[in-house]
Design a protein around this motif. Structure first.
Motif, PDB file in Angstrom:
ATOM      1  N   ARG A  92       0.847  -1.199   0.000  1.00 35.30           N
ATOM      2  CA  ARG A  92       0.000   0.000   0.000  1.00 35.30           C
ATOM      3  C   ARG A  92       0.881   1.247   0.000  1.00 35.30           C
ATOM      4  NH1 ARG A  92      -2.995  -1.521   5.403  1.00 35.30           N
ATOM      5  NH2 ARG A  92      -0.944  -2.447   5.666  1.00 35.30           N
ATOM      6  N   PHE A 266      -8.541  -7.905  -6.695  1.00 38.87           N
ATOM      7  CA  PHE A 266      -7.208  -7.316  -6.867  1.00 38.87           C
ATOM      8  C   PHE A 266      -7.319  -5.851  -7.275  1.00 38.87           C
ATOM      9  CE2 PHE A 266      -7.177 -11.827  -8.045  1.00 38.87           C
ATOM     10  CZ  PHE A 266      -6.342 -12.319  -7.052  1.00 38.87           C
ATOM     11  N   SER A 269      -5.788  -2.730  -3.918  1.00 44.19           N
ATOM     12  CA  SER A 269      -4.353  -2.419  -3.915  1.00 44.19           C
ATOM     13  C   SER A 269      -3.988  -1.365  -4.953  1.00 44.19           C
ATOM     14  CB  SER A 269      -3.535  -3.689  -4.172  1.00 44.19           C
ATOM     15  OG  SER A 269      -3.981  -4.333  -5.359  1.00 44.19           O
ATOM     16  N   ARG A 277      -9.779   3.795  -0.422  1.00 52.13           N
ATOM     17  CA  ARG A 277     -10.255   2.412  -0.326  1.00 52.13           C
ATOM     18  C   ARG A 277     -11.558   2.338   0.468  1.00 52.13           C
ATOM     19  NH1 ARG A 277      -4.626   1.658   0.190  1.00 52.13           N
ATOM     20  NH2 ARG A 277      -4.716   1.571   2.469  1.00 52.13           N
ATOM     21  N   GLU A 296      -7.977 -10.315  -2.754  1.00 45.79           N
ATOM     22  CA  GLU A 296      -6.664  -9.674  -2.870  1.00 45.79           C
ATOM     23  C   GLU A 296      -5.570 -10.736  -2.783  1.00 45.79           C
ATOM     24  OE1 GLU A 296      -5.788  -6.580  -3.565  1.00 45.79           O
ATOM     25  OE2 GLU A 296      -7.846  -5.824  -3.638  1.00 45.79           O
ATOM     26  N   ASN A 297      -4.332 -10.319  -3.020  1.00 57.71           N
ATOM     27  CA  ASN A 297      -3.190 -11.227  -2.863  1.00 57.71           C
ATOM     28  C   ASN A 297      -3.173 -11.791  -1.444  1.00 57.71           C
ATOM     29  OD1 ASN A 297      -2.134 -10.910  -5.442  1.00 57.71           O
ATOM     30  ND2 ASN A 297      -0.890  -9.155  -4.873  1.00 57.71           N
ATOM     31  N   GLY A 302      -2.415  -7.643   1.473  1.00 59.60           N
ATOM     32  CA  GLY A 302      -3.738  -7.997   0.975  1.00 59.60           C
ATOM     33  C   GLY A 302      -4.721  -8.257   2.094  1.00 59.60           C
ATOM     34  N   TYR A 374      -9.540 -13.390   0.853  1.00 63.29           N
ATOM     35  CA  TYR A 374     -10.830 -12.926   0.356  1.00 63.29           C
ATOM     36  C   TYR A 374     -11.759 -12.561   1.509  1.00 63.29           C
ATOM     37  CZ  TYR A 374     -13.117 -17.427   1.449  1.00 63.29           C
ATOM     38  OH  TYR A 374     -13.637 -18.527   2.084  1.00 63.29           O
TER      39      TYR A 374
END
Length: 456
Positions: A92, A266, A269, A277, A296-297, A302, A374
């Motif tokens: 980030r 994804f 990010s 966000r 996200e990762n 993430g 997730y």
């Protein structure tokens, strides 16, 4: 003598009644414990949501291969690997207030050192030197976040790097909804930060033609063009394989328009600040009719971004409310409490994995693993008809002789190391534990003597 024998008979009858009642009670207990199976075999119990090794839909894979063969991209394999590594390690952007706090702390430290060594140096000159040193240190130690900008060529590189892995993560995440809420049949979908359209393909593989309207929003024009080429098999005049898909560069304006399923994979990010966000997630939640899916990762970054999103929806009062139905966490968390992984300090992220077959490019292995985090939020959590208490398995299951080690996030908001045995947790729970794996849910029983809380 007769009275003694009569007394012995009475005692025998009482003992027999006690044994019989105990047997009935045990049988009733076993039956109630097995209710959560809903008639399924243990290896397919309701908590199993993992999927076997995934392949891209045939039409999607064929379109991707055609585009790659026609694209004049040199060193595609190497460039796709480099891009994949870069996106995985992406952090980030550092917040302004964090930079200011770091600068003040560093400046104070340098002034303290200067006071100890101070000679006849001019104070104004010293101040200038300290200021320059602070800026120099910040430049060296601060992560330099830059937005991703895709042209036509880089979009193809991104496709080679992330199409199959991104599809696998999304498909596994939404399988949670498909498995646990079989009555859910979405008619509309909104995909924010749609990229290559993997959410559309994954959703279509789950719900098929029940989806009548799919809106893909991505600020990148070249990425939208490539996603449309994939839908048409890279034939400009062909009919798209999935119909009713509409591409936009901005979200629908009306705050009252809702979609049954809203997703952002994804995407968080790619937003600059925590405020950006938060605003994006709250906007997406307003547009959610049933489920909001965020992927996200599977990195610390993430996971933490998803926990920011979770807190924004669950804890912050939204000033714009058109749907007053409350939010709750559908998956992976079995509770709406604070994430216990973040509460215990620096730790591994809450992530999961999905095996998949990548695009057949030189240097690609036959099978790869996508590690992802997730979050699924819902407006109406489906009730568990069996009344069972389910925990989420957050690490690989270790199967041993007559016992199973399970690390789980439980409904009371605690992390536990469960040592599951047939004697302590029932035969059904034990057999389910042996058939479960990382990412599945497990019905929990009363805590055994060997069970430990990971936060203790």
């Amino acid at each position: 003598m007769a009275s003694a024998s009569f007394g012995a008979c009475v005692l025998c009858r009482r003992a027999a009644v006690k044994i019989s009642s105990r047997g009935m009670s045990a049988a009733a207990g076993a039956q109630s414990q097995g209710d959560f199976l809903r008639g399924e075999p243990h290896r397919k119990h309701p908590g199993v949501t993992n999927l076997k090794t995934l392949r891209l839909p045939d039409e999607l894979q064929a379109a991707a291969r055609t585009i790659i063969n026609r694209a004049p991209v040199t060193q595609l394999t190497d460039r796709s690997r480099t891009l994949a590594n870069f996106l995985w390690s992406r952090k980030r952007a550092v917040e302004d207030w964090t930079l200011r706090r770091k600068a003040v702390s560093l400046e104070k430290e340098l002034w303290d050192e200067a006071k100890e060594k101070r000679g006849d140096m001019d104070e104004q000159l010293l101040e200038e030197r300290i200021r320059k040193k602070v800026f120099s240190e910040l430049r060296k130690t601060t992560y330099h976040w830059t937005p991703m900008k895709y042209d036509e060529e880089l979009a193809v590189v991104y496709m080679a790097a992330r199409l199959a892995g991104g599809y696998a993560a999304v498909r596994r995440a939404i399988n949670e909804i498909k498995k646990r809420d079989p009555s859910f049949a979405p008619k509309s979908l909104l995909d924010f930060g749609s990229g290559l359209g993997t959410v559309v393909w994954a959703s279509h593989s789950c719900w098929g033609d029940t989806l009548k309207e799919m809106v893909c929003v991505d600020s990148s024009g070249p990425m939208n063009v490539l996603a449309e080429r994939l839908l048409k098999g890279d034939e400009e005049r062909a009919e798209p394989h999935i119909k009713q898909v509409y591409f936009r560069q901005f979200l629908p304006v009306s705050p009252k328009v809702q979609f049954d399923l809203v997703a952002a994979a994804f995407t968080l990010s790619e937003l600059l600040s925590v405020k950006d966000r938060e605003e994006a997630v709250l906007t997406l939640w307003r547009k959610t009719g049933s489920y909001l899916v965020l992927v996200e990762n599977g990195t610390k970054e993430g996971h933490q971004m998803l926990m920011e999103a979770r807190d924004a929806v669950l804890k912050k009062l939204d000033k714009t409310v058109h749907d007053s139905r409350p939010a709750s966490v559908f998956a992976p968390c079995p509770h709406d409490l604070s994430c216990p992984k973040l509460a215990v300090g620096p730790t591994a992220p809450c992530n999961f994995q999905q095996m998949y077959h990548p695009l057949p490019l030189p240097g690609h292995k036959e099978r790869q693993t996508e590690k992802f985090s997730y979050l699924i939020l819902t407006r109406a959590r489906p009730a568990q008809a069996d009344g069972a208490d389910w925990a989420r398995l957050i690490a690989p299951v270790q199967r041993r002789t007559r016992h199973v080690h399970c690390r789980a996030c439980c409904s009371d908001g605690r992390l536990q190391h469960l040592v599951v045995t047939a004697r302590k947790h029932s035969r059904d729970v034990y057999r389910c534990a042996r058939s479960s794996d990382w990412g599945d849910q497990l019905p929990t029983a009363p805590r055994g003597d060997d069970d430990q809380s990971d936060s203790e």
